[in-house]
Write a protein that holds these residues in place. Structure first.
Motif, PDB file in Angstrom:
ATOM      1  N   TRP A  35      11.594   8.138   5.829  1.00 19.01           N
ATOM      2  CA  TRP A  35      10.247   8.056   6.405  1.00 19.01           C
ATOM      3  C   TRP A  35      10.383   8.233   7.909  1.00 19.01           C
ATOM      4  N   VAL A  89       1.332   2.935   2.913  1.00 20.60           N
ATOM      5  CA  VAL A  89       2.330   2.229   2.094  1.00 20.60           C
ATOM      6  C   VAL A  89       1.943   2.295   0.624  1.00 20.60           C
ATOM      7  N   SER A  90       0.664   2.109   0.327  1.00 17.89           N
ATOM      8  CA  SER A  90       0.202   2.179  -1.058  1.00 17.89           C
ATOM      9  C   SER A  90       0.427   3.569  -1.647  1.00 17.89           C
ATOM     10  N   VAL A  92       2.716   5.719  -0.754  1.00 23.14           N
ATOM     11  CA  VAL A  92       4.154   5.904  -0.948  1.00 23.14           C
ATOM     12  C   VAL A  92       4.624   5.139  -2.178  1.00 23.14           C
ATOM     13  N   CYS A  93       4.148   3.927  -2.358  1.00 24.52           N
ATOM     14  CA  CYS A  93       4.534   3.144  -3.538  1.00 24.52           C
ATOM     15  C   CYS A  93       4.187   3.893  -4.814  1.00 24.52           C
ATOM     16  N   LEU A 118       8.773   1.229   5.564  1.00 17.25           N
ATOM     17  CA  LEU A 118       9.621   1.130   4.368  1.00 17.25           C
ATOM     18  C   LEU A 118       9.949  -0.317   4.033  1.00 17.25           C
ATOM     19  N   VAL A 121       7.250  -1.394   1.938  1.00 17.24           N
ATOM     20  CA  VAL A 121       7.443  -0.895   0.570  1.00 17.24           C
ATOM     21  C   VAL A 121       8.386  -1.822  -0.191  1.00 17.24           C
ATOM     22  N   ARG A 124       6.466  -5.092  -0.999  1.00 21.07           N
ATOM     23  CA  ARG A 124       5.286  -4.996  -1.859  1.00 21.07           C
ATOM     24  C   ARG A 124       5.533  -4.291  -3.182  1.00 21.07           C
ATOM     25  N   CYS A 125       6.515  -3.410  -3.226  1.00 21.66           N
ATOM     26  CA  CYS A 125       6.675  -2.534  -4.405  1.00 21.66           C
ATOM     27  C   CYS A 125       8.131  -2.497  -4.854  1.00 21.66           C
TER      28      CYS A 125
END
Length: 292
Positions: A35, A89-90, A92-93, A118, A121, A124-125
């Motif tokens: 990223w 971010v959402s 990318v997830c 990142l 990420v 969160r994911c």
């Protein structure tokens, strides 16, 4: 070695200085997700494109995904200034979860603001699993000042400086300016904690999200790179930087970083160059081992 976590610089495109590559035929082809930083794009041949090509040459067969936030490189660059970070971010997830080549896990490498994105990420994911997170010049406690905005975007940079200096925590600026979402004004900490849409959340400033803490500790290694020759000016002359270990974030262990440090999951590296400037040899010797 300690790592300086409170950083006041933003991204400039990565500068690679040519050098002799180091080859190793024995490698593991764990995928890599990149990223880029502010003012850069996924595929700039002088920055992310060069990093992607170098890694692919050094680790034959590796799958490298350099994230494009938008439909093309122009949108990707603009979104680094203007697209809500939480939305990025959402996106990318979702992209990572749908990529079949990442289902077994991947390593991640972020540059400047891309590093903290990142980390979000990772927090969160957790699926697919991020194995190693390499933060190259990431500002994990935010920025306070904008001295290194890329020259080719000078008009945008001037506009951003004015917006940040006049109202970084207003609803309008927070929602529509990426850099405002990790603007951390140490002289107005209450405003920061109340209005920061992104950084205050992932840094657990408004309470501890145990899921964030648990997910980050799933990392095998969290590698943080700082640059030793840094040119910047603080907005307030009495302000000083602090090491990670000196920060409240570490002392209260809101993200589990103290526990990760004790478990030897944190790695602190330094480069003698200015922000995001390093040689091929330095990259190969210091970062490639975490990608093999």
């Amino acid at each position: 070695m300690t790592a300086t976590l409170l950083c006041f610089l933003l991204a400039a495109p990565v500068l690679l200085v040519a050098g002799s590559p180091v080859h190793d035929s024995n490698n593991k082809t764990v995928p890599l997700v990149l990223w880029h930083g502010m003012g850069d794009s996924c595929c700039n041949p002088l920055s992310m494109g060069a990093i992607k090509k170098m890694v692919e040459e050094e680790i034959p067969g590796i799958y490298v995904l350099s994230l494009m936030i938008g439909k093309n490189v122009v949108e990707d660059t603009e979104n680094g200034f203007f697209k809500d970070v939480n939305e990025q971010v959402s996106m990318v997830c979702t992209q990572l979860a749908k990529d079949p080549q990442l289902k077994g896990g991947y390593n991640a490498m972020g540059f400047s603001q891309g590093a903290q994105f990142l980390r979000a990420v990772a927090q969160r994911c957790p699926s697919p699993p991020m194995k190693n997170l390499i933060s190259v010049g990431g500002q994990h406690q935010g920025v306070y000042g904008l001295p290194r905005c890329p020259g080719e975007h000078s008009a945008i940079c001037d506009m951003i400086r004015k917006a940040l200096n006049s109202g970084a925590y207003s609803d309008l600026v927070q929602k529509h300016l990426v850099q405002a979402q990790y603007w951390h004004d140490p002289l107005n900490d209450d405003l920061y904690k109340k209005h920061s849409l992104f950084l205050a959340d992932i840094n657990q400033e408004r309470g501890v999200n145990e899921t964030y803490k648990k997910n980050l500790q799933l990392l095998e290694k969290f590698v943080m790179v700082k640059f030793l020759v840094i040119t910047f000016n603080l907005l307030h002359s009495s302000l000083q930087t602090e090491t990670l270990q000196e920060s409240v974030l570490y002392k209260e262990d809101r993200l589990g970083l103290a526990a990760m440090d004790k478990a030897k999951k944190l790695v602190f590296l330094a480069s003698k160059g200015d922000h995001l400037q390093f040689t091929n040899e330095w990259f190969n010797a210091n970062l490639l081992p975490y990608l093999r």
